[in-house]
Every structure is written in structure tokens, then in C-alpha cells.
Motif scaffolding. Structure first.
Motif, PDB file in Angstrom:
ATOM      1  N   VAL A  84       0.700  -1.368  -0.375  1.00 31.93           N
ATOM      2  CA  VAL A  84       0.481  -0.188  -0.413  1.00 31.93           C
ATOM      3  C   VAL A  84       0.750   1.297  -0.026  1.00 31.93           C
ATOM      4  CG1 VAL A  84      -1.964  -1.443   0.883  1.00 31.93           C
ATOM      5  CG2 VAL A  84      -0.541  -0.268   2.839  1.00 31.93           C
ATOM      6  N   ILE A  85       1.895   1.250   0.461  1.00 33.08           N
ATOM      7  CA  ILE A  85       3.408   2.087   0.471  1.00 33.08           C
ATOM      8  C   ILE A  85       3.504   2.091  -1.472  1.00 33.08           C
ATOM      9  CG2 ILE A  85       4.943   2.982   0.987  1.00 33.08           C
ATOM     10  CD1 ILE A  85       5.194   1.860   3.786  1.00 33.08           C
ATOM     11  N   ILE A  86       3.218   1.969  -1.726  1.00 33.72           N
ATOM     12  CA  ILE A  86       3.728   1.585  -2.820  1.00 33.72           C
ATOM     13  C   ILE A  86       3.020   2.252  -4.037  1.00 33.72           C
ATOM     14  CG2 ILE A  86       3.978   0.949  -5.293  1.00 33.72           C
ATOM     15  CD1 ILE A  86       6.299  -1.748  -3.397  1.00 33.72           C
ATOM     16  N   GLY A  87       1.795   1.833  -3.328  1.00 32.34           N
ATOM     17  CA  GLY A  87       0.278   2.385  -3.699  1.00 32.34           C
ATOM     18  C   GLY A  87      -0.184   4.223  -3.723  1.00 32.34           C
ATOM     19  N   VAL A  88       0.462   4.305  -2.635  1.00 27.47           N
ATOM     20  CA  VAL A  88       0.481   5.643  -1.829  1.00 27.47           C
ATOM     21  C   VAL A  88       1.441   6.708  -3.151  1.00 27.47           C
ATOM     22  CG1 VAL A  88       1.032   7.545  -0.472  1.00 27.47           C
ATOM     23  CG2 VAL A  88       0.079   5.405   0.397  1.00 27.47           C
ATOM     24  N   MET A  89       2.572   6.244  -2.999  1.00 28.92           N
ATOM     25  CA  MET A  89       3.832   6.763  -3.728  1.00 28.92           C
ATOM     26  C   MET A  89       2.853   6.859  -5.805  1.00 28.92           C
ATOM     27  SD  MET A  89       7.130   4.719  -2.352  1.00 28.92           S
ATOM     28  CE  MET A  89       8.095   5.512  -3.146  1.00 28.92           C
ATOM     29  N   TRP A  90       2.055   5.946  -5.974  1.00 30.52           N
ATOM     30  CA  TRP A  90       1.855   5.893  -7.458  1.00 30.52           C
ATOM     31  C   TRP A  90       0.742   7.264  -7.259  1.00 30.52           C
ATOM     32  CZ3 TRP A  90       1.770   0.575 -10.056  1.00 30.52           C
ATOM     33  CH2 TRP A  90       2.656  -0.115  -9.912  1.00 30.52           C
ATOM     34  N   SER A  91       0.042   6.589  -6.214  1.00 30.15           N
ATOM     35  CA  SER A  91      -0.839   8.099  -5.941  1.00 30.15           C
ATOM     36  C   SER A  91      -0.252   9.280  -6.568  1.00 30.15           C
ATOM     37  CB  SER A  91      -1.783   7.951  -5.130  1.00 30.15           C
ATOM     38  OG  SER A  91      -1.507   7.995  -4.242  1.00 30.15           O
ATOM     39  N   PHE A  92       0.493   9.819  -6.027  1.00 33.15           N
ATOM     40  CA  PHE A  92       1.053  10.736  -5.695  1.00 33.15           C
ATOM     41  C   PHE A  92       1.543  10.925  -7.208  1.00 33.15           C
ATOM     42  CE2 PHE A  92       1.534  11.224  -0.801  1.00 33.15           C
ATOM     43  CZ  PHE A  92       0.431  12.021  -1.225  1.00 33.15           C
ATOM     44  N   GLY A  93       2.304  10.156  -7.955  1.00 31.98           N
ATOM     45  CA  GLY A  93       3.072  10.322  -8.910  1.00 31.98           C
ATOM     46  C   GLY A  93       2.403   9.927 -10.464  1.00 31.98           C
ATOM     47  N   LEU A  94       0.800   9.631 -10.801  1.00 33.98           N
ATOM     48  CA  LEU A  94      -0.390   9.855 -11.317  1.00 33.98           C
ATOM     49  C   LEU A  94      -0.937  11.740 -10.851  1.00 33.98           C
ATOM     50  CD1 LEU A  94      -2.002   8.227 -12.751  1.00 33.98           C
ATOM     51  CD2 LEU A  94      -3.972   7.464 -10.907  1.00 33.98           C
ATOM     52  N   LEU A  95      -0.566  11.926  -9.921  1.00 32.35           N
ATOM     53  CA  LEU A  95      -1.661  13.274  -9.590  1.00 32.35           C
ATOM     54  C   LEU A  95      -0.632  14.308 -10.380  1.00 32.35           C
ATOM     55  CD1 LEU A  95      -2.682  13.509  -5.453  1.00 32.35           C
ATOM     56  CD2 LEU A  95      -4.058  13.710  -7.384  1.00 32.35           C
ATOM     57  N   GLY A  96       0.927  14.353 -10.110  1.00 26.85           N
ATOM     58  CA  GLY A  96       1.720  14.757 -10.766  1.00 26.85           C
ATOM     59  C   GLY A  96       1.569  14.997 -12.114  1.00 26.85           C
ATOM     60  N   LEU A  97       1.628  12.976 -12.455  1.00 24.28           N
ATOM     61  CA  LEU A  97       1.888  12.869 -13.786  1.00 24.28           C
ATOM     62  C   LEU A  97       0.900  13.096 -14.644  1.00 24.28           C
ATOM     63  CD1 LEU A  97       2.503  11.394 -16.381  1.00 24.28           C
ATOM     64  CD2 LEU A  97       1.298   9.396 -15.679  1.00 24.28           C
ATOM     65  N   LEU A  98      -0.589  13.833 -14.255  1.00 26.86           N
ATOM     66  CA  LEU A  98      -2.403  14.103 -14.751  1.00 26.86           C
ATOM     67  C   LEU A  98      -2.113  15.447 -15.034  1.00 26.86           C
ATOM     68  CD1 LEU A  98      -4.291  11.201 -13.808  1.00 26.86           C
ATOM     69  CD2 LEU A  98      -3.732  11.623 -15.870  1.00 26.86           C
ATOM     70  N   GLY A  99      -1.203  16.523 -13.654  1.00 25.39           N
ATOM     71  CA  GLY A  99      -1.348  17.884 -13.319  1.00 25.39           C
ATOM     72  C   GLY A  99      -2.264  18.272 -13.132  1.00 25.39           C
ATOM     73  N   TYR A 100      -2.832  17.520 -12.019  1.00 26.84           N
ATOM     74  CA  TYR A 100      -3.750  17.577 -11.211  1.00 26.84           C
ATOM     75  C   TYR A 100      -3.393  18.045  -9.591  1.00 26.84           C
ATOM     76  CZ  TYR A 100      -6.687  14.377 -13.961  1.00 26.84           C
ATOM     77  OH  TYR A 100      -8.184  13.907 -15.053  1.00 26.84           O
ATOM     78  N   GLU A 101      -4.343  19.033  -9.625  1.00 26.00           N
ATOM     79  CA  GLU A 101      -3.578  19.939  -8.165  1.00 26.00           C
ATOM     80  C   GLU A 101      -4.895  18.785  -7.159  1.00 26.00           C
ATOM     81  OE1 GLU A 101      -5.796  23.538  -8.206  1.00 26.00           O
ATOM     82  OE2 GLU A 101      -3.864  24.474  -9.251  1.00 26.00           O
TER      83      GLU A 101
END
Length: 805
Positions: A262-279
Motif C-alpha cells: 500500500v505504500i507503493i500504491g501511495v507513491m503511485w497515487s502521488f505520481g499519478l497526480l503529478g503526471l495528470l497535472g491534477y492539483e
């Protein structure tokens, strides 16, 4: 044949994963590194959530206002009721504070008693001049400062409501920030690194307590609190879900690997926010914690299945392969239904919810893939489970709980239905007690100093949330006609009669002040000029502001003189009354400014937010209905039985109605945070329903269509996993109750309660309905084989596939 193909597919997947362990783990590491490189693109939103579509008329009107008058939320106010302000030492410190604040490049203008100007007539220039109210050479004289205070409170009605409260003696300064930085990071830097330290220095030197508020200040501290709580939620969620996992399995290694997943999942979630340009907004800030809360049940389910298989075969390699082979389709479909529950937010035509739905649904599927890959690989490297690890499969407290439910379902179904009807009536009555809140600050942290300051300004100055009225005269310089000013004055009188609104500010106030100045500052002449006076008084006012940098009219009249602005403030606690308040203003405005000669727009952040809440409610109800339809279609495709659709919906509707009723009785309003409860809870709860019904159909086929025997067998298998999952989700969502934000607390608590009700409904009401409708649901002719099979494959089926090979 279809089932054999499914087994073959998942057997192939299992073999690929377990034979290429290093390749898969390396791939996960590389993807994690790539996502972490996107963190630098993460930004926090600098504005309030706009809940209305860009092209909606409400937003069109608001942008029209901003085009003519610029950003409205650029005012910061600092106030005190301490009488020591008018003593030499404290006044000097106050003067220094205002001078320091004005020197910051982010500040456009500071209006304070220390630099206050009064309008004075200059007959030779036929104009008005702005002269200092205070003679700085006399500020060390206590008597002089007392005279200044008296003149301010008694002779300058123009500044009443803006800079002072005559009744209480509260004094405040108005700080107008540069409108260009209001929605940027520069605003945050100014408030946190300059303004707050400067105010703290003043308080330390003088012992005078200052109150600070205004939209830029509230936004900044609110955003800071949200960011601080992201870490709190993630830490608390990891702790509580990790403890529950360890309590179930008594294995440090299994617990640690689940937390790593789940920590890896959290890291991916932050990365996805940055990748998609979402605030990062108030909603997307919840995604990392949701990843943990939803991810751990996947880990529990797969680990539990591995232990069950190992207990049967005592063969680690065989058990690990069969975890994937037998549960692949089942876990995929349940994760898809959960993702689908969040994906329905995408259909709301709302940017805030769309982004939340996109990120959450993608992360749920990514978590499923992570669990399916990492858990078998990890257990392949460590020793096989020992008896202590398998003890959870036969816990007495769990079997006793399940036995109690079975007895209730078999022998007291009438009692179950009576209880259900009573709860349904309770919920429906409570729904009629529900209210809708469009308050911007209701969800803000109530235990913080800045929230206390908001309440101070609401009490002393009737609020800090702006309500704007823009009047288009349809002709240039139309605002400054005396007939127009009198109409505006009449509208302002209506505004002043509304107890929830503050004293309005407009060009009318300035023209009244001009007449007062013309008559040598006599406050009795603070009124609009007569027909005879208008020619020379208005010409004085125009001459005074035509080439002046200190143009007092620019905030209330646009550069063409066509648009006028009336600003008032509303106590945010009265957000629920916004529609009635606007209707009262609109009725008066329509009489004074009839269409098509005039166009009147009522807007401002308070108004837009309230209307946005209603819009969000309408859209989320549609979204929830859409989720019901999609779930029904999924059940219909899987089972090809309309009766199964009805049986699947009833146990999931009851918890939603019950929660809505509780909200009504407990006074929890419908607002952006609490509206989300129903979609999230439904998306998570329906998984248990599908798993139970699918397992029940399988048990019917296994047990020669013997109803009671099949229900018991279903409980022995699906019931335990439903219980485990619900417990983790209940405590996981309870983590959000640690928040200082009322909305987040309500979201976490209500989702947890709804899921608890959902667990009981699926474990008690659902099987009761199945038993009562057994004559139709168990009919072999009607119970057609499903199109999509989400069941775990049996040992016999897997053995048959292996023997065939």
C-alpha cells in the motif's frame, strides 16, 4: 468450457508471475521510480473548489464581474478591541506594523487609522483632497489619540463597517493584496512567511491580541492544514490497518509486505497526480489514504486464501499458484466494481469530482495488480506458514458470530423484516429533517485560532464572505447620474434591512462622503446631494479622482463608468439562507433596475459556493443513480436474472437510507464532503453482495439445490471474508475522524457507519431475502448459468484442468 478457459488463463498468469519473479519486482521498482519523478509536478490548489461547470451561467456572471472589477477575494483584515490601541506605545507599534505590511511587494494598499485619509474640500481647485486624519507629530500625546478615536467613531460614517464598529469600538485595518498573486503560491509565501511573523512580533511587543481574517488568509491556513493532515492520515491508516492485519494473521512478515504494497500504491497515487497535472484539492488529498484503506482488504483476502490452500495441501508452491488460479476472476471483478463506484464521479460534469474519480479508480486497479503480483512472489521467498499463522481460520469468536447470524436468518426472518421496515421508516423520517449547507467555512478546522478569528469578524463586522452585486447601466458614465445613485441607495437600504448582511459599500458611500466633505466634514451632511447640489459636488468628486493614484472610486465603478459594484458581506453560518437573501435582493433590484434598460448580477464567492453545493447535490444524486444502474446491469450480465438484481440492490439501499436519516436527526447537513459518502459507501458495499450471491449460486449447484445447506456453506466461505473486509474498511475510514476539518470527519465517520450497516445488511437481510425467495432463485430452470463467473474456482475444477493437461 468457459470456466476451463478462465482457469487456464489464470493458471498461465500464475505461472508467468511465479517464474519471472525478479522481472516483475524490477518492473514495479522502475514504475515506482518513474512515478516518483512526477512528484515535482504536484501542486496544491490556490482557490476554493468551483463546483459549477465552466460554461454555466453562474460562472459566466462571476467571470463578468471579475473582468470589470478584478479578483474580489484580495482583502485581509486585522482587528482588535483592545482600548490600549489608542495609547502612544501601542499606536506607534501599530503604525510600524502597517508600514511594514505596506512595504511588501505583494500588498497593493493598506487602509488603517495610521494612514487614514479624510476628504477635504479645496475651493481654489474646485476639488476634494485626501489629507491625513492623524498628525504624526502628536501621536505621543494620549489626549490627542483620544480625540482621533472620537473623530473616527463619530465624524467619519464613510469608514463605519469598513474600519470600525461604532457600538463595540472594534478597530480594524484593511489590507488589499495584489490581485495578480491571489491565486498563486506567492500568496501563501506572503501570509505564512511575512504577514503572520509580523503580526506575532507586534503582539509580543505590545501584549495586544490581534484578530486576522479575510479570504486570502483563510485560504492559506486552510490549505496548510489540509497538507499537514495528509501525512497524519497516511500514518494513522498504515498503523491501524497494519495492526488489524497482524491481529488476523499473527505474522510480522505478511503484515510488513502488505504495508509495503500500500505504500507503493501511495507513491503511485502521488505520481499519478503529478503526471495528470491534477492539483491537490480537499478531495484528491484523501486519495493516498483511500489507497491504504482499500488496498489492505485485497492483501487480507489473498493472504487468507493462501493460508486456506496451504492448510489443505501443505504444499507452498501449489498453494501460491492456486491463490491466483482460483481467485483471479473473483478479485478482478470485485476490484472493478469498487473502481466503478468511484468512477461514477467522472459523470458529474464537475472538475473536482472528475479528477477524484479518475485518480481513485485508476489507483484501485493498480493496487489490485500490485497485490496479485507481490503477495505470491513474497510468500514464495519466505518459509511456509506455521500453525500460529493459520489459527485465524478457526477462531471461536468469529464462528460464534456467524452461528448467531445463521440462527437469526433461519428462524427469525420475520423479525429481520420487521426490523428492516422500522429502520427504513426511521431513515425516511430523518431524510425529511436533512438540510443543505453551502457554507465555505463550516468544514474548516474549528479548533484553530484562525477559525476563532472568523467568528470574531462575523460578530463585529457581520462576516468576511463577500456578496457582490454588479449593475450594468448599459451606457458609459451612467453610474454617476444622480438618479442612478438614488436607485442604488434604495437597494442598499433593502440590503441593510437583511440582518444576515453587513453594511454595503459602493460609490454611493463615496458620494455621500463627498457632500459631507463639501460641508466641512459635518457628519449631518453624509447623504446624497440634491438636484441643486449635484452639479458642483459631483464635479468636485470627479476632479479629485480623475488623475489621482488614490482613486477611491476605482473599486466601485469600472473605468468606463458603465458598471457599478455594491459589496456586502454575509455571515457564513447563514449560507443556508443564501437563496432567500438573493431572492429578496433580486425582487428589489428588478423594480429599481428593470430589464432591458439595466442588467443586475448577484454573485461573489459566498453565492457561487452555495449554488455550487446545490449543483453538486443534483449531480451526485444522478451519479448515484447511475451507479445503481451500472451495478444492476453487471448483476444482470453475470446472472441473467432480474430477481437477482432486486435482491442485490435492497441490502445496499437500506444502509444509505439509514445513514441519510442519521444525518437528518443529528443535524449533519448535505454539503460537498458529506454528499460523497453515499457513492463511496455504495461502491464498497456492493462487492460483498456480489460475492455472497455468487458463492450462494455455486453452493446451490454443489448441494443439489438444498437451500439451507447452501446458505450455511456460503457463510462458511464468503461470510468470513465479508466480515474481515468490512472491519478493515470500518476502522480504515474512521482514520478520517482524526481530521480537524468537520467535513472530513463527517465523511470518514459516515462512510464507516454506512459500511458497518452494509455488512450487517449483507450478512443478515441478504440471506433472509434469498431464503424467502428460494422457490424462484433456486429454480434450476430460471437460475441460468452466468455470462461472467466471478466465483473462486473449486479444487475439482482446477484438478480437472490440470489432469486434462
Amino acid at each position: 468450457m468457459k470456466k476451463m478457459f478462465s482457469i487456464g488463463f489464470w493458471e498461465f498468469i500464475a505461472r508467468v508471475i511465479l517464474r519471472n519473479r525478479v522481472v516483475f519486482l524490477s518492473g514495479i521498482v522502475i514504475i515506482t521510480i518513474l512515478f516518483s519523478m512526477q512528484w515535482k509536478n504536484i501542486k496544491f490548489t490556490q482557490t476554493e473548489a468551483n463546483l459549477i461547470p465552466f460554461d454555466d451561467q453562474i460562472n459566466v456572471d462571476y467571470r463578468s464581474f471579475l473582468k470589470n472589477f478584478g479578483e474580489e477575494g484580495n482583502l485581509v483584515v486585522i482587528a482588535t478591541k483592545d482600548p490600549k490601541l489608542f495609547t502612544p506605545k501601542v499606536y506607534k507599534a501599530w503604525d510600524n506594523l502597517m508600514t511594514t505590511i505596506q512595504s511588501n511587494k505583494e500588498v497593493d494598499l493598506v487602509i488603517s487609522i495610521s494612514n487614514l485619509k479624510k476628504l477635504v474640500k479645496n475651493d481654489s481647485l474646485e476639488s476634494f483632497e485626501l489629507k491625513p486624519l492623524i498628525n504624526t507629530n502628536k501621536t505621543q500625546n494620549l489626549d490627542y489619540l483620544s480625540q482621533v478615536k472620537s473623530e473616527l467613531l463619530n465624524n467619519l460614517p464613510f469608514y463605519e463597517g469598513l474600519l470600525f464598529n461604532k457600538k463595540s469600538g472594534a478597530i480594524r485595518s484593511a489590507i488589499y493584496l495584489d490581485k495578480k498573486i491571489i491565486n498563486t503560491k506567492a500568496r501563501k509565501d506572503f501570509v505564512l512567511n511575512k504577514l503572520i511573523p509580523q503580526i506575532a512580533k507586534f503582539e509580543t511587543e505590545t501584549g495586544v491580541d490581534l484578530r486576522t481574517s479575510g479570504m486570502p488568509y483563510i485560504r492559506t491556513l486552510n490549505a496548510k492544514t489540509i497538507l499537514d493532515e495528509i501525512g497524519l492520515f497516511i500514518g494513522a491508516a498504515l498503523l491501524i490497518t497494519g495492526l488489524i492485519f497482524f491481529f488476523f494473521f499473527r505474522s510480522f512478515r505478511a503484515t510488513i509486505i502488505s504495508l509495503i504494497i500500500v505504500i507503493i500504491g501511495v507513491m503511485w497515487s502521488f505520481g499519478l497526480l503529478g503526471l495528470l497535472g491534477y492539483e491537490i484539492t480537499v478531495l484528491t488529498a484523501l486519495v493516498p489514504t483511500l489507497v491504504i484503506v482499500i488496498g489492505i482488504p485485497n492483501c487480507i483476502f489473498l493472504t487468507n486464501k493462501y493460508h486456506q490452500e496451504y492448510k489443505i495441501h501443505a504444499n507452498k508452491a501449489k498453494a501460491l499458484q492456486r491463490v491466483i488460479t482460483k481467485t483471479g476472476t473473483a478479485t478482478l471483478m470485485t476490484n472493478l466494481t469498487t473502481a466503478l463506484g468511484f468512477a461514477t464521479f467522472i459523470a458529474t460534469n464537475n472538475v473536482l469530482l472528475t479528477e477524484f474519480g479518475v485518480v481513485t479508480s485508476i489507483n484501485i486497479i493498480a493496487l489490485y495488480v500490485l497485490c496479485l503480483i507481490i503477495i505470491p512472489i513474497f510468500h514464495s521467498y519466505i518459509p511456509a506458514p506455521i500453525p500460529r499463522h493459520l489459527g485465524h481460520l478457526e477462531r471461536e469468536y468469529l464462528t460464534s458470530f456467524m452461528d448467531w447470524i445463521l440462527r437469526t436468518v433461519k428462524y427469525n426472518r420475520v423479525g429481520v423484516y420487521i426490523t428492516t421496515i422500522l429502520l427504513l421508516i426511521f431513515g425516511i423520517i430523518g431524510i425529511y429533517e436533512m438540510r443543505i449547507s453551502g457554507s465555505i467555512i463550516e468544514d474548516m478546522p474549528k479548533k484553530t485560532a484562525f477559525f476563532d478569528d472568523i467568528r470574531f469578524f462575523e460578530k463585529e463586522f457581520d462576516g468576511v464572505m463577500p456578496l457582490e452585486i454588479m449593475i450594468d447601466t448599459k451606457r458609459k458614465k451612467g453610474v454617476m447620474k444622480l438618479s442612478m445613485l438614488k436607485r442604488m441607495e434604495e437597494l442598499e437600504e433593502t440590503i441593510q434591512e437583511i440582518p444576515e448582511l453587513a453594511k454595503p459599500l459602493s460609490i454611493v458611500n463615496l458620494v455621500k462622503y463627498s457632500k459631507q466633505a463639501y460641508y466641512n466634514g459635518n457628519p449631518e451632511y453624509y447623504e446624497l446631494p440634491t438636484q441643486q447640489e449635484q452639479a458642483f459636488i459631483l464635479s468636485y468628486a470627479k476632479n479629485a479622482t480623475q488623475n489621482s493614484k488614490e482613486n477611491l472610486m476605482k473599486s466601485y465603478v469600472d473605468s468606463t463608468g458603465q458598471f457599478a459594484r455594491i459589496t456586502t458581506f454575509i455571515k457564513d453560518e447563514n449560507g443556508e439562507k443564501m437563496n432567500a437573501i438573493e431572492a429578496q435582493i433580486r425582487a428589489k433590484a428588478n423594480k429599481l433596475f428593470p430589464s432591458p434598460q439595466y442588467n443586475v448580477i448577484i454573485t461573489g464567492k459566498a453565492s457561487v459556493f452555495q449554488k455550487g453545493t446545490q449543483y453538486l447535490l443534483d449531480n451526485l444524486l444522478s451519479s448515484l443513480a447511475f451507479a445503481f444502474v451500472i451495478t444492476s446491469l453487471l448483476v444482470l450480465i453475470m446472472f441473467r436474472s432480474v430477481k437477482m438484481v432486486m435482491v442485490s440492490l435492497i441490502p445496499n439501499l437500506l444502509p444509505l437510507v439509514l445513514t441519510a436519516g442519521l444525518m437528518g436527526f443529528l443535524g449533519i447537513p448535505l454539503k460537498p464532503s458529506t454528499i460523497l459518502v453515499f457513492g463511496i459507501a455504495y461502491g464498497l458495499s456492493v462487492d460483498d453482495t456480489l460475492r455472497f450471491l455468487a458463492q450462494y449460486r455455486l453452493e446451490l449447484a454443489r448441494n443439489d439445490w438444498k437451500i439451507k445447506k447452501s446458505v450455511i456453506a456460503t457463510f462458511n466461505d464468503a461470510g468470513i471474508s465479508m466480515f474481515y473486509t468490512s472491519i478493515v474498511l470500518f476502522f480504515g475510514f474512521s482514520v478520517f475522524m482524526l481530521s480537524s476539518f468537520g467535513g472530513t470527519v463527517a465523511l470518514g465517520g459516515l462512510v464507516a457507519i454506512t459500511l458497518f450497516f452494509g455488512m450487517l445488511s449483507n450478512l443478515v437481510l441478504l440471506p433472509a431475502l434469498v431464503l424467502s425467495l428460494n422457490k424462484t432463485l433456486s429454480n434450476e430452470q430460471e437460475f441460468i448459468k452466468p455470462t461472467i463467473d466471478i466465483l473462486e474456482h473449486t479444487d475439482e475444477e482446477v484438478d480437472a484442468m490440470e489432469n486434462k493437461k
